[in-house]
Design an enzyme around this catalytic site. Structure first.
Site, PDB file in Angstrom:
ATOM      1  N   SER A 116      58.635  55.657  28.235  1.00  0.00           N
ATOM      2  CA  SER A 116      57.633  56.662  29.432  1.00  0.00           C
ATOM      3  C   SER A 116      56.312  56.179  29.391  1.00  0.00           C
ATOM      4  O   SER A 116      55.657  56.557  28.256  1.00  0.00           O
ATOM      5  CB  SER A 116      58.220  57.782  29.613  1.00  0.00           C
ATOM      6  OG  SER A 116      57.554  58.105  30.397  1.00  0.00           O
ATOM      7  N   TYR A 140      59.619  66.186  26.705  1.00  0.00           N
ATOM      8  CA  TYR A 140      59.903  65.125  26.979  1.00  0.00           C
ATOM      9  C   TYR A 140      59.885  63.332  26.972  1.00  0.00           C
ATOM     10  O   TYR A 140      59.463  62.427  26.021  1.00  0.00           O
ATOM     11  CB  TYR A 140      60.114  65.186  28.523  1.00  0.00           C
ATOM     12  CG  TYR A 140      60.526  63.373  29.054  1.00  0.00           C
ATOM     13  CD1 TYR A 140      61.749  62.618  28.949  1.00  0.00           C
ATOM     14  CD2 TYR A 140      59.470  63.301  29.584  1.00  0.00           C
ATOM     15  CE1 TYR A 140      61.681  61.561  29.624  1.00  0.00           C
ATOM     16  CE2 TYR A 140      59.620  61.581  29.726  1.00  0.00           C
ATOM     17  CZ  TYR A 140      60.880  61.042  29.588  1.00  0.00           C
ATOM     18  OH  TYR A 140      60.929  59.581  30.420  1.00  0.00           O
ATOM     19  N   LYS A 144      60.128  60.750  23.087  1.00  0.00           N
ATOM     20  CA  LYS A 144      59.752  58.994  23.644  1.00  0.00           C
ATOM     21  C   LYS A 144      59.094  58.471  22.947  1.00  0.00           C
ATOM     22  O   LYS A 144      58.956  57.354  22.463  1.00  0.00           O
ATOM     23  CB  LYS A 144      59.018  58.503  25.458  1.00  0.00           C
ATOM     24  CG  LYS A 144      60.246  59.344  26.275  1.00  0.00           C
ATOM     25  CD  LYS A 144      61.068  58.277  26.208  1.00  0.00           C
ATOM     26  CE  LYS A 144      62.594  58.756  27.351  1.00  0.00           C
ATOM     27  NZ  LYS A 144      63.714  57.712  26.963  1.00  0.00           N
TER      28      LYS A 144
END
Ligand code: UD1
Length: 314
Positions: A116, A140, A144
């Site tokens: 991402s 988050y 990643k």
């Protein structure tokens, strides 16, 4: 004909990738725990294994006869990750550990990983190249980054050809039954407001951008999906290890998105400016040269196509 495992293949992006992998002539096994994925979105020509990536035995069995993995299964809401960091570490980092272990056990040597733009955090400049520092601002984004590092590290120790795709803002739908059911992203939120007879909101008009609203690099989910097939082709063809931005290279402001929605629905949507949402960087646009050169791929679809397909699929 090669056979590929697609984790998260019942999700919004995964259901597009499943169709494109099948169209590329591959057999597809979807592994999805259906926690957010939808069974009906898995194409009938794909095999569905209902299991979590955390279930290493189930993944190992699903890898039978498989030459490569597209790994999408993960939690992806930034705000939720701040509230529940351990959930994100368990699902995303634990899921990657389990998957790489299973691949190691059976000798699967090709991987395409869903990363991402969140890995960059708030970049000092834009457009952002893949060499920019990785400074994620949420659990988050951190999971990643860790996922990318895990793949890279495993590839040092054993044969593994990999591509990490750093998605920018994914939007639109490839078919009317494949829309984004997310409650978090701008375009679905605008349509939800309109369906309720409410005014869509612009989160901040005092950013240091031309019109004061945030700029993002929106990419059509069908273009994004095509990048996965190009990446699968590449990792099958040669041994690589590379992270690539997947965007259009062109930014659109929130106000420009509102204008595109007004054009598509045929009336002014009457967007109202409200305060900033915490943690939103002013501008996030991808440098896309590396993906173009490495994959021979580039995004083709316009913002209007994203908005109109999202509208048709809502
Ligand atoms: C999104 C994803 C993130 C991903 C990143 C990649 C979410 C919540 N965020 O972040 O996981 O890593 O892309 O670049 O899934 N906005 C409004 N009004 C609204 C909703 C949003 O003005 O009603 C604005 C936001 O402030 C932002 C822009 O629209 O400036 C895009 O928001 P959003 O779709 O949530 O995506 P990102 O926050 O960029």
């Amino acid at each position: 004909m090669s056979r590929w495992l697609l984790t998260g293949g019942a999700g919004y992006i995964g259901s597009h990738v499943a169709r494109d992998l099948l169209a590329s002539g591959r057999e597809v096994v979807v592994l999805d725990d259906l926690s957010t994925g939808i069974r009906e979105r898995v194409p009938v020509d794909a095999e569905l294994v209902v299991a979590s990536v955390l279930d290493t035995d189930a993944v190992r069995r699903a890898l039978d006869g498989v030459s490569g993995v597209v790994h999408l299964a993960a939690k992806k809401a930034v705000g939720e990750s701040v509230e529940q960091p351990l959930l994100y570490y368990r699902e995303n980092v634990g899921g990657m550990t389990s998957l790489l272990q299973a691949m190691d056990d059976v000798g699967t040597a090709c991987m395409v990983y869903s990363s991402s733009a969140a890995v960059y955090g708030e970049p000092a400049w834009s457009p952002i190249s893949e060499d920019s520092p990785l400074q994620p601002l949420s659990p988050y984004g951190e999971t990643k980054v860790i996922g990318e590092w895990m793949v890279r590290d495993v590839a040092v120790a054993r044969p593994l050809s990999w591509v990490s795709l750093r998605y920018f803002n994914v939007a639109g739908a490839g078919a009317i039954n494949l829309g984004d059911p997310s409650v978090n992203n701008l375009i679905p939120m605008v349509f939800r407001a309109l369906d309720r007879g409410e005014s869509p909101q612009i989160f901040g008009t005092d950013y240091p951008t031309l019109d004061g609203s945030c700029i993002r690099d929106y990419i059509h989910v069908s273009d994004l999906s095509a990048a996965h097939v190009a990446a699968a082709d590449l990792v099958e063809r040669e041994v690589v290890g590379v992270a690539l931005n997947v965007g259009t290279g062109v930014g659109a402001s929130v106000i420009e998105v509102m204008d595109a929605v007004s054009e598509v629905v045929g009336r002014d949507v009457g967007a109202v400016a409200v305060g900033r949402r915490a943690g939103d960087p002013p501008e996030l646009v991808a440098q896309v040269m590396r993906a173009q050169e490495t994959l021979g791929w580039s995004a083709r679809r316009s913002l209007t196509e994203m908005v109109s397909s999202a509208y048709a699929a809502r």
